[in-house]
Design a protein around this motif. Structure first.
Motif, PDB file in Angstrom:
ATOM      1  N   GLU A  92       0.846  -1.211   0.000  1.00 55.68           N
ATOM      2  CA  GLU A  92       0.000   0.000   0.000  1.00 55.68           C
ATOM      3  C   GLU A  92       0.881   1.262   0.000  1.00 55.68           C
ATOM      4  O   GLU A  92       0.599   2.228  -0.704  1.00 55.68           O
ATOM      5  N   ILE A  93       1.954   1.200   0.781  1.00 58.24           N
ATOM      6  CA  ILE A  93       2.861   2.355   0.856  1.00 58.24           C
ATOM      7  C   ILE A  93       3.554   2.562  -0.498  1.00 58.24           C
ATOM      8  O   ILE A  93       3.647   3.690  -0.985  1.00 58.24           O
ATOM      9  N   ASP A  94       4.006   1.460  -1.131  1.00 57.54           N
ATOM     10  CA  ASP A  94       4.636   1.572  -2.457  1.00 57.54           C
ATOM     11  C   ASP A  94       3.722   2.312  -3.432  1.00 57.54           C
ATOM     12  O   ASP A  94       4.170   3.186  -4.174  1.00 57.54           O
ATOM     13  N   ALA A  95       2.457   1.931  -3.422  1.00 55.93           N
ATOM     14  CA  ALA A  95       1.507   2.516  -4.378  1.00 55.93           C
ATOM     15  C   ALA A  95       1.315   4.013  -4.129  1.00 55.93           C
ATOM     16  O   ALA A  95       1.280   4.807  -5.076  1.00 55.93           O
ATOM     17  N   LEU A  96       1.231   4.405  -2.857  1.00 54.32           N
ATOM     18  CA  LEU A  96       1.027   5.827  -2.564  1.00 54.32           C
ATOM     19  C   LEU A  96       2.293   6.638  -2.840  1.00 54.32           C
ATOM     20  O   LEU A  96       2.224   7.758  -3.356  1.00 54.32           O
ATOM     21  N   VAL A  97       3.455   6.057  -2.547  1.00 49.97           N
ATOM     22  CA  VAL A  97       4.710   6.768  -2.840  1.00 49.97           C
ATOM     23  C   VAL A  97       4.841   6.991  -4.350  1.00 49.97           C
ATOM     24  O   VAL A  97       5.311   8.054  -4.795  1.00 49.97           O
ATOM     25  N   ALA A  98       4.374   6.034  -5.146  1.00 48.63           N
ATOM     26  CA  ALA A  98       4.385   6.224  -6.607  1.00 48.63           C
ATOM     27  C   ALA A  98       3.509   7.413  -6.999  1.00 48.63           C
ATOM     28  O   ALA A  98       3.848   8.182  -7.903  1.00 48.63           O
TER      29      ALA A  98
END
Ligand code: MN
Length: 488
Positions: A220-226
């Protein structure tokens, strides 16, 4: 956001015979269809009203229908107003009286008594106006030819203010922790705002947020950082801090969405179990239309969400702001606005940068990531809702924002610079006299007229400080309003 629409109710009566009524209906449908193309929300033709029951029925439907954000009325012919009393008395939605006319010109050769009887809005709209005044019913009156751009602009502005009313009535604010200790202006009567404005303001424990944060996954964090990378420049090596802000954002968004909250507040005095005050997290939530208020300021948080919803495309350029410090050099007097971290990127002139810096205030164990940028130049307003004890006062000041006149390379937060009207120091005197807060909503999209419309619809006191305001006039105005609102 809901797909809001407005209803077009045209007044007439049986006196003129079926032919005239058919013409009125055909034209009303045509006008609604044409106006819908020029307006941000559909204007749906509902009825050519000829009886008390037709009017009462359409009002009942409008009250009941969530998507209906208001009604627009117009009297093509004369429409005796006693038959409007029951309907208008029960109307719970915003009302605009469009005083217009189907034809632009008086047709010199053709005009006869038939034409006069069919096209007598000048006559019918006065009867209609009287009953609005007699009922003391809040309404917006817009006069002008229905095809004119000026009329479209004014209807557009009013519709957006009416959507602000609809959003207000459904507003739920999630408070993480209480207000900052000892601060007065951020306080207020939560029962009164629910009665008056429809806001549900309630508290959730910071511990619940921490629990939610711990459950956020790395994916989830990866997606938001993108998403951050797509929207902002990364100007820090501290990727940990960015990922931590993403974790906070995801957790807050989940909690708000679960409860149907569109706005939130928190305080640096209560971050128990958190490493950083949400900075980037709050800023990116605001960019998505959520309202925010620092130091537990739930009033400014809800107002931020409402002004955003009133703006362009349902999420306009409006954000939480705080007057910080002045530049008092003669001829270039400005207010510098910012916050500890949380300035909405919808106010940015250019692509924001993500930076991390030490934050001395509060319980930050680690340096929080935040967006840094300069605000746009242009006309705008600042808005403050205060609780006067027994009533609410909405204060709106016109401002002219400028590109910050100096780079301020060591200032680690987003900043906006503006001149308050009528001029900085007179504007400050007026603002302070009226009791305006240090926290405001700053908007480039919403106008003072729209906020006046909104305040009228919500039935709260409205104070406008603009180019023509003087401290003397304002003092008298406040004195009179204090009396009026005590009697109301
Ligand atoms: Mn503050």
């Amino acid at each position: 956001m809901k797909q809001y629409e407005f209803w077009f109710v045209v007044g007439s009566q049986f006196l003129y015979g079926p032919e005239v009524l058919e013409t009125v209906e055909t034209r009303a449908k045509e006008m609604a269809a044409e106006l819908s193309k020029a307006l941000p929300y559909p204007l749906v033709y509902k009825v050519t009203a000829k009886t008390n029951k037709e009017i009462a029925d359409v009002v009942k439907d409008a009250n009941y229908w969530d998507e209906c954000a208001g009604i627009v009325t117009w009297c093509h012919t004369f429409s005796p107003s006693k038959m409007w009393i029951d309907g208008l008395r029960d109307l719970q939605k915003p009302w605009c009286h469009l005083a217009t006319q189907y034809n632009r010109e008086i047709p010199n050769d053709e005009i006869d008594m038939d034409f006069m009887n069919l096209n007598q809005a000048a006559h019918g709209d006065r009867e209609h106006g009287f009953i609005g005044a007699r009922l003391r019913k809040p309404r917006k009156v817009i006069a002008g030819f229905w095809q004119d751009e000026k009329v479209h602009k004014r209807l557009t502005d009013w519709m957006k203010a009416a959507v602000g009313v609809a959003v207000s009535k459904e507003m739920k604010v999630m408070r993480f922790g209480d207000n900052m200790r000892e601060v007065a202006v951020t306080e207020g009567d939560k029962v009164e705002v629910q009665i008056k404005l429809g806001w549900q303001v309630n508290t959730w424990a910071v511990g619940d947020l921490v629990k939610e944060m711990n459950a956020v996954t790395e994916e989830e964090i990866d997606a938001l950082v993108a998403e951050y990378e797509a929207a902002y420049d990364i100007a820090t090596d501290n990727l940990y801090a960015i990922r931590y802000q993403a974790r906070e954002e995801i957790a807050m968004k989940k909690m708000m969405d679960r409860e149907g909250c569109r706005a939130f507040s928190n305080t640096f005095q209560d971050l128990y179990g958190m490493e950083q005050l949400p900075g980037l997290a709050s800023q990116h939530l605001m960019a998505q239309g959520y309202g925010y208020g620092g130091e537990g300021d739930w009033k400014v948080s809800a107002m931020t969400a409402i002004l955003k919803a009133m703006g362009e495309g349902g999420n306009g350029s409006s954000g939480f702001m705080e007057d910080y410090t002045y530049h008092l050099v003669e001829g270039q007097e400005y207010s510098l606005g910012a916050h500890m971290l949380e300035v909405c990127p919808s106010l940015a002139a250019d692509r924001p940068r993500i930076e991390t810096h030490h934050l001395g205030i509060g319980m930050n164990e680690k340096d929080p990531a935040r967006l840094v940028f300069e605000g746009k130049a242009g006309r705008g307003i600042v808005v403050s809702l205060i609780d006067m004890g027994g009533r609410l006062r909405l204060i709106v000041q016109d401002i002219e924002a400028v590109k910050p006149i100096m780079p301020m390379p060591n200032l680690p937060v987003a900043r906006v610079m503006w001149r308050a009207l009528p001029d900085l120091t007179t504007g400050v005197e007026c603002w302070i006299t009226a009791g305006g807060a240090h926290h405001t909503v700053l908007s480039y999209d919403v106008t003072a007229e729209q906020m006046r419309d909104w305040a009228r619809m919500m039935d709260i006191e409205f104070v406008h400080i603009g180019a023509d305001t003087t401290p003397e006039k304002l003092e008298e105005e406040l004195l009179v309003k204090d009396l009026v609102w005590k009697l109301k």
